[in-house]
Scaffold this active site. Structure first.
Site, short mmCIF file in Angstrom:
data_model
loop_
_atom_site.label_atom_id
_atom_site.label_comp_id
_atom_site.label_asym_id
_atom_site.label_seq_id
_atom_site.Cartn_x
_atom_site.Cartn_y
_atom_site.Cartn_z
N ASP A 34 42.24 37.40 51.07
CA ASP A 34 41.21 37.80 50.12
C ASP A 34 40.81 39.25 50.38
OD1 ASP A 34 38.96 36.01 48.31
OD2 ASP A 34 38.40 38.03 48.95
N HIS B 158 40.39 28.65 48.22
CA HIS B 158 40.00 29.53 49.31
C HIS B 158 40.22 28.76 50.61
CE1 HIS B 158 37.52 32.46 46.86
NE2 HIS B 158 37.55 31.44 46.03
N VAL C 30 38.04 34.69 39.09
CA VAL C 30 39.42 34.85 38.65
C VAL C 30 39.88 33.51 38.08
CG1 VAL C 30 41.78 35.42 39.31
CG2 VAL C 30 39.86 36.64 40.38
N HIS D 70 42.76 28.62 42.28
CA HIS D 70 43.09 29.02 43.66
C HIS D 70 42.20 28.26 44.62
CE1 HIS D 70 40.12 31.77 41.92
NE2 HIS D 70 39.57 31.85 43.12
P1 DGP Z 1 36.70 33.17 42.90
O1 DGP Z 1 35.41 33.93 42.88
O2 DGP Z 1 36.60 31.78 43.45
O3 DGP Z 1 37.38 33.23 41.54
O4 DGP Z 1 37.64 33.94 43.93
C1 DGP Z 1 38.29 35.12 43.60
C2 DGP Z 1 38.57 35.83 44.89
O5 DGP Z 1 39.56 36.81 44.62
C3 DGP Z 1 37.39 36.57 45.49
O6 DGP Z 1 37.06 35.99 46.76
C4 DGP Z 1 37.87 37.98 45.69
C5 DGP Z 1 39.36 37.89 45.49
N1 DGP Z 1 39.95 39.05 44.85
C6 DGP Z 1 39.54 39.65 43.71
N2 DGP Z 1 40.34 40.68 43.41
C7 DGP Z 1 41.29 40.72 44.39
C8 DGP Z 1 42.42 41.58 44.61
O7 DGP Z 1 42.73 42.50 43.87
N3 DGP Z 1 43.16 41.31 45.74
C9 DGP Z 1 42.85 40.28 46.60
N4 DGP Z 1 43.63 40.13 47.66
N5 DGP Z 1 41.80 39.46 46.40
C10 DGP Z 1 41.04 39.68 45.29
#
Ligand code: DGP
Length: 114
Positions: free
Chosen positions: A31, A102, A96, A100
């Site tokens: 993340d 976590h 997003v 997914h």
């Molecule tokens: P959620 O809020 O449950 O949809 O989780 C989305 C997660 O995605 C959040 O913890 C941050 C992560 N995230 C957002 N943009 C990026 C990115 O560009 N790269 C990575 N590695 N993680 C990202």
């Protein structure tokens, strides 16, 4: 064709991501904004916007994710204590809209979560 999701772009290598696991059905990367020493996102290659959108046809894929997640935690050194979180919907913290899990570990995790 729908615009690719952010996570599709990361899985395709179009946006950088620190991958920790890949197979034919899913991939996992760190993340960008870690909430704990281990914070990995496990993402199915199939785009399912939310967990609630998953259907009967996705049962095997969902089971696969649940089996892969502990293996990733163990491979990262946190096999004994980790937490899996799926935020479903914006009001639950989902940002997003590509399903997914976590995988979070490496610090004391309180219950109930915030
Ligand atoms: P959620 O809020 O449950 O949809 O989780 C989305 C997660 O995605 C959040 O913890 C941050 C992560 N995230 C957002 N943009 C990026 C990115 O560009 N790269 C990575 N590695 N993680 C990202």
């Amino acid at each position: 064709m729908a615009e690719p999701t952010l996570f599709e772009k990361i899985l395709a290598g179009e946006i950088p991501g620190e991958m920790v696991y890949e197979d034919a059905h899913c991939a996992a990367f760190r993340d960008i904004n870690p909430a704990a020493p281990l914070h990995v996102l496990l993402v199915p290659r199939k785009v399912i916007p939310t967990l609630a959108d998953a259907g009967e046809q996705d049962a095997e894929l969902l089971g696969h994710l649940m089996q892969v997640a502990p293996r990733i935690a163990a491979a990262e050194g946190y096999g004994d204590a980790f937490r899996l979180v799926v935020n479903n919907g914006a009001d639950a913290g989902q940002s997003v809209f590509h399903l997914h899990l976590h995988i979070i570990a490496g610090r004391p995790l309180k219950w109930p979560p915030g």
